[in-house]
Write a protein that holds these residues in place. Structure first.
Motif, PDB file in Angstrom:
ATOM      1  N   HIS A 196      34.437  32.746  31.815  1.00 51.56           N
ATOM      2  CA  HIS A 196      33.210  32.309  32.500  1.00 51.56           C
ATOM      3  C   HIS A 196      32.295  33.487  32.849  1.00 51.56           C
ATOM      4  O   HIS A 196      31.303  33.315  33.565  1.00 51.56           O
ATOM      5  CB  HIS A 196      33.563  31.526  33.771  1.00 51.56           C
ATOM      6  N   ARG A 197      32.658  34.677  32.378  1.00 52.99           N
ATOM      7  CA  ARG A 197      31.861  35.900  32.566  1.00 52.99           C
ATOM      8  C   ARG A 197      31.661  36.259  34.039  1.00 52.99           C
ATOM      9  O   ARG A 197      30.669  36.882  34.397  1.00 52.99           O
ATOM     10  CB  ARG A 197      30.504  35.764  31.865  1.00 52.99           C
ATOM     11  N   LEU A 198      32.628  35.887  34.841  1.00 48.24           N
ATOM     12  CA  LEU A 198      32.579  36.262  36.251  1.00 48.24           C
ATOM     13  C   LEU A 198      33.194  37.633  36.475  1.00 48.24           C
ATOM     14  O   LEU A 198      32.852  38.325  37.443  1.00 48.24           O
ATOM     15  CB  LEU A 198      33.312  35.222  37.095  1.00 48.24           C
ATOM     16  N   ILE A 199      34.109  38.022  35.599  1.00 45.32           N
ATOM     17  CA  ILE A 199      34.759  39.324  35.695  1.00 45.32           C
ATOM     18  C   ILE A 199      34.949  39.907  34.295  1.00 45.32           C
ATOM     19  O   ILE A 199      34.800  39.207  33.291  1.00 45.32           O
ATOM     20  CB  ILE A 199      36.143  39.222  36.379  1.00 45.32           C
ATOM     21  N   ALA A 200      35.273  41.189  34.267  1.00 42.97           N
ATOM     22  CA  ALA A 200      35.700  41.871  33.042  1.00 42.97           C
ATOM     23  C   ALA A 200      36.900  42.716  33.412  1.00 42.97           C
ATOM     24  O   ALA A 200      36.869  43.447  34.412  1.00 42.97           O
ATOM     25  CB  ALA A 200      34.583  42.735  32.465  1.00 42.97           C
ATOM     26  N   VAL A 201      37.977  42.612  32.649  1.00 39.73           N
ATOM     27  CA  VAL A 201      39.233  43.277  32.986  1.00 39.73           C
ATOM     28  C   VAL A 201      39.506  44.407  32.011  1.00 39.73           C
ATOM     29  O   VAL A 201      39.371  44.242  30.793  1.00 39.73           O
ATOM     30  CB  VAL A 201      40.407  42.272  32.961  1.00 39.73           C
ATOM     31  N   SER A 202      39.856  45.571  32.543  1.00 40.78           N
ATOM     32  CA  SER A 202      40.327  46.687  31.739  1.00 40.78           C
ATOM     33  C   SER A 202      41.567  47.245  32.403  1.00 40.78           C
ATOM     34  O   SER A 202      41.972  46.769  33.466  1.00 40.78           O
ATOM     35  CB  SER A 202      39.245  47.767  31.607  1.00 40.78           C
ATOM     36  N   ARG A 203      42.178  48.231  31.824  1.00 43.02           N
ATOM     37  CA  ARG A 203      43.442  48.757  32.344  1.00 43.02           C
ATOM     38  C   ARG A 203      43.271  49.300  33.762  1.00 43.02           C
ATOM     39  O   ARG A 203      42.579  50.283  33.996  1.00 43.02           O
ATOM     40  CB  ARG A 203      43.958  49.853  31.425  1.00 43.02           C
ATOM     41  N   GLY A 204      43.920  48.627  34.724  1.00 44.64           N
ATOM     42  CA  GLY A 204      43.902  49.094  36.095  1.00 44.64           C
ATOM     43  C   GLY A 204      42.594  48.851  36.829  1.00 44.64           C
ATOM     44  O   GLY A 204      42.417  49.345  37.948  1.00 44.64           O
ATOM     45  N   GLN A 205      41.694  48.071  36.248  1.00 44.08           N
ATOM     46  CA  GLN A 205      40.398  47.836  36.876  1.00 44.08           C
ATOM     47  C   GLN A 205      39.911  46.414  36.596  1.00 44.08           C
ATOM     48  O   GLN A 205      40.236  45.821  35.571  1.00 44.08           O
ATOM     49  CB  GLN A 205      39.347  48.818  36.365  1.00 44.08           C
ATOM     50  N   VAL A 206      39.106  45.916  37.532  1.00 47.41           N
ATOM     51  CA  VAL A 206      38.420  44.641  37.348  1.00 47.41           C
ATOM     52  C   VAL A 206      36.971  44.839  37.763  1.00 47.41           C
ATOM     53  O   VAL A 206      36.701  45.329  38.861  1.00 47.41           O
ATOM     54  CB  VAL A 206      39.048  43.510  38.198  1.00 47.41           C
ATOM     55  N   VAL A 207      36.044  44.474  36.887  1.00 49.70           N
ATOM     56  CA  VAL A 207      34.625  44.503  37.228  1.00 49.70           C
ATOM     57  C   VAL A 207      34.212  43.090  37.600  1.00 49.70           C
ATOM     58  O   VAL A 207      34.347  42.161  36.798  1.00 49.70           O
ATOM     59  CB  VAL A 207      33.765  45.013  36.059  1.00 49.70           C
ATOM     60  N   VAL A 208      33.749  42.931  38.836  1.00 48.10           N
ATOM     61  CA  VAL A 208      33.278  41.630  39.313  1.00 48.10           C
ATOM     62  C   VAL A 208      31.768  41.592  39.156  1.00 48.10           C
ATOM     63  O   VAL A 208      31.051  42.389  39.766  1.00 48.10           O
ATOM     64  CB  VAL A 208      33.673  41.416  40.787  1.00 48.10           C
ATOM     65  N   SER A 209      31.283  40.689  38.321  1.00 47.72           N
ATOM     66  CA  SER A 209      29.854  40.638  38.007  1.00 47.72           C
ATOM     67  C   SER A 209      28.997  40.375  39.231  1.00 47.72           C
ATOM     68  O   SER A 209      27.932  40.971  39.405  1.00 47.72           O
ATOM     69  CB  SER A 209      29.591  39.559  36.944  1.00 47.72           C
ATOM     70  N   ASP A 210      29.459  39.465  40.092  1.00 47.33           N
ATOM     71  CA  ASP A 210      28.718  39.105  41.298  1.00 47.33           C
ATOM     72  C   ASP A 210      29.719  38.596  42.332  1.00 47.33           C
ATOM     73  O   ASP A 210      30.161  37.451  42.259  1.00 47.33           O
ATOM     74  CB  ASP A 210      27.678  38.029  40.974  1.00 47.33           C
ATOM     75  N   PRO A 211      30.118  39.438  43.303  1.00 47.52           N
ATOM     76  CA  PRO A 211      31.123  39.012  44.291  1.00 47.52           C
ATOM     77  C   PRO A 211      30.756  37.727  45.026  1.00 47.52           C
ATOM     78  O   PRO A 211      31.622  36.884  45.280  1.00 47.52           O
ATOM     79  CB  PRO A 211      31.183  40.208  45.252  1.00 47.52           C
ATOM     80  N   ALA A 212      29.486  37.566  45.372  1.00 45.13           N
ATOM     81  CA  ALA A 212      29.074  36.360  46.094  1.00 45.13           C
ATOM     82  C   ALA A 212      29.249  35.120  45.229  1.00 45.13           C
ATOM     83  O   ALA A 212      29.687  34.063  45.704  1.00 45.13           O
ATOM     84  CB  ALA A 212      27.623  36.489  46.548  1.00 45.13           C
ATOM     85  N   LEU A 213      28.902  35.232  43.961  1.00 46.85           N
ATOM     86  CA  LEU A 213      29.061  34.109  43.039  1.00 46.85           C
ATOM     87  C   LEU A 213      30.537  33.790  42.826  1.00 46.85           C
ATOM     88  O   LEU A 213      30.928  32.616  42.786  1.00 46.85           O
ATOM     89  CB  LEU A 213      28.392  34.448  41.709  1.00 46.85           C
ATOM     90  N   LEU A 214      31.361  34.833  42.711  1.00 51.26           N
ATOM     91  CA  LEU A 214      32.797  34.615  42.515  1.00 51.26           C
ATOM     92  C   LEU A 214      33.410  33.924  43.721  1.00 51.26           C
ATOM     93  O   LEU A 214      34.288  33.075  43.586  1.00 51.26           O
ATOM     94  CB  LEU A 214      33.491  35.957  42.260  1.00 51.26           C
ATOM     95  N   ALA A 215      32.956  34.263  44.924  1.00 59.10           N
ATOM     96  CA  ALA A 215      33.469  33.641  46.136  1.00 59.10           C
ATOM     97  C   ALA A 215      33.120  32.157  46.206  1.00 59.10           C
ATOM     98  O   ALA A 215      33.758  31.405  46.944  1.00 59.10           O
ATOM     99  CB  ALA A 215      32.925  34.356  47.375  1.00 59.10           C
ATOM    100  N   ARG A 216      32.095  31.752  45.441  1.00 56.99           N
ATOM    101  CA  ARG A 216      31.700  30.329  45.427  1.00 56.99           C
ATOM    102  C   ARG A 216      32.306  29.582  44.253  1.00 56.99           C
ATOM    103  O   ARG A 216      31.935  28.438  43.984  1.00 56.99           O
ATOM    104  CB  ARG A 216      30.173  30.221  45.376  1.00 56.99           C
ATOM    105  N   TRP A 217      33.231  30.227  43.545  1.00 54.70           N
ATOM    106  CA  TRP A 217      33.920  29.542  42.455  1.00 54.70           C
ATOM    107  C   TRP A 217      34.517  28.235  42.995  1.00 54.70           C
ATOM    108  O   TRP A 217      35.015  28.188  44.125  1.00 54.70           O
ATOM    109  CB  TRP A 217      35.034  30.442  41.918  1.00 54.70           C
ATOM    110  N   PRO A 218      34.451  27.153  42.240  1.00 53.91           N
ATOM    111  CA  PRO A 218      34.893  25.850  42.749  1.00 53.91           C
ATOM    112  C   PRO A 218      36.273  25.910  43.421  1.00 53.91           C
ATOM    113  O   PRO A 218      37.256  26.302  42.813  1.00 53.91           O
ATOM    114  CB  PRO A 218      34.948  24.983  41.483  1.00 53.91           C
ATOM    115  N   GLY A 219      36.269  25.560  44.698  1.00 48.97           N
ATOM    116  CA  GLY A 219      37.508  25.543  45.452  1.00 48.97           C
ATOM    117  C   GLY A 219      37.816  26.830  46.165  1.00 48.97           C
ATOM    118  O   GLY A 219      38.707  26.874  47.008  1.00 48.97           O
ATOM    119  N   ALA A 220      37.081  27.913  45.868  1.00 51.95           N
ATOM    120  CA  ALA A 220      37.378  29.192  46.469  1.00 51.95           C
ATOM    121  C   ALA A 220      36.721  29.371  47.820  1.00 51.95           C
ATOM    122  O   ALA A 220      37.265  29.996  48.723  1.00 51.95           O
ATOM    123  CB  ALA A 220      36.961  30.337  45.533  1.00 51.95           C
ATOM    124  N   GLU A 221      35.520  28.826  47.962  1.00 49.77           N
ATOM    125  CA  GLU A 221      34.772  29.033  49.206  1.00 49.77           C
ATOM    126  C   GLU A 221      35.449  28.280  50.337  1.00 49.77           C
ATOM    127  O   GLU A 221      35.664  27.077  50.277  1.00 49.77           O
ATOM    128  CB  GLU A 221      33.343  28.532  49.030  1.00 49.77           C
TER     129      GLU A 221
END
Length: 222
Positions: A196-221
């Motif tokens: 869903h292009r909310l994150i990108a994962v690499s070795r030992g790291q996670v890039v969160v595209s938009d923390p506020a948007l991720l926090a509103r993921w269905p059921g997360a808020e």
């Protein structure tokens, strides 16, 4: 700066009473069960705080960054350390012997109050966090944990067009410990969030595209 970080005034006072130390990635700053002989003030880098349960499961209790204290509670009550602190990269900090730290707080009432407030913030965040996450499914818990950690401890991504993306140094096992789920379950959730292009994962790291948007993921808020 996160809510439990001390002000520049109190950081300066603690620094003047201690010794500067450095740790490389993977080195232990504090070890669970050891005698609490010092308090650490972090100046640079990120540290993970973990504890091992009776069943052998390692839980990620918190991340700590610049301006925050480590080991102050155990040093004050004289009990053994209840968690292990491990450097997640290059870390710099100041170590103050426990008796000297106690003497500082006895002499400077403002510092004692600041430390008390720091502890209160951590306890409140911990209690609220457990309440929020307790009834959520794994996918929602993972999204919310990533959103919170990236907002507090993530670093800006220089080439991000909107300027809100955050890079979080955390591996899959550490994230599973923070979420309270198996590594396999968390890996499946990471795939979904990546699709869903909310994150990108690499070795030992996670890039969160938009923390506020991720926090509103269905059921997360909450």
């Amino acid at each position: 700066m996160v809510g439990s970080a001390l002000s520049a005034e109190w950081r300066g006072l603690i620094k003047s009473a201690g010794q500067e130390l450095f740790w490389r990635r993977g080195e232990l700053l504090l070890r669970e069960g050891e005698t609490a002989d010092r308090v650490l003030l972090l100046q640079q880098g990120l540290v993970k705080v973990t504890a091992v349960s009776a069943t052998g499961f390692t839980s990620l209790l918190a991340l700590r960054g610049p301006g925050e204290l480590l080991g102050e509670l155990s040093s004050l009550d004289g009990g053994p350390r209840f968690a292990t602190a491990t450097a997640m990269g290059e870390v710099a900090g100041v170590a103050v012997p426990a008796p000297r730290f106690t003497a500082l707080m006895e002499t400077h009432g403002g510092l004692a109050l600041a430390v008390l407030r720091s502890v209160a913030v951590r306890l409140r965040e911990s209690d609220v966090g457990r309440a929020d996450l307790g009834a959520l499914p794994t996918v929602a818990r993972t999204a919310l944990v990533l959103a919170r950690l990236s907002r507090s401890y993530g670093t800006p991504v220089p080439d991000a067009a909107d300027g809100v993306a955050r890079r979080l140094t955390i591996n899959q096992q550490e994230l599973a410990g923070a979420v309270g789920a198996s590594r396999e379950s968390v890996v499946r959730v990471l795939r979904v969030l990546t699709e869903h292009r909310l994150i990108a994962v690499s070795r030992g790291q996670v890039v969160v595209s938009d923390p506020a948007l991720l926090a509103r993921w269905p059921g997360a808020e909450p």
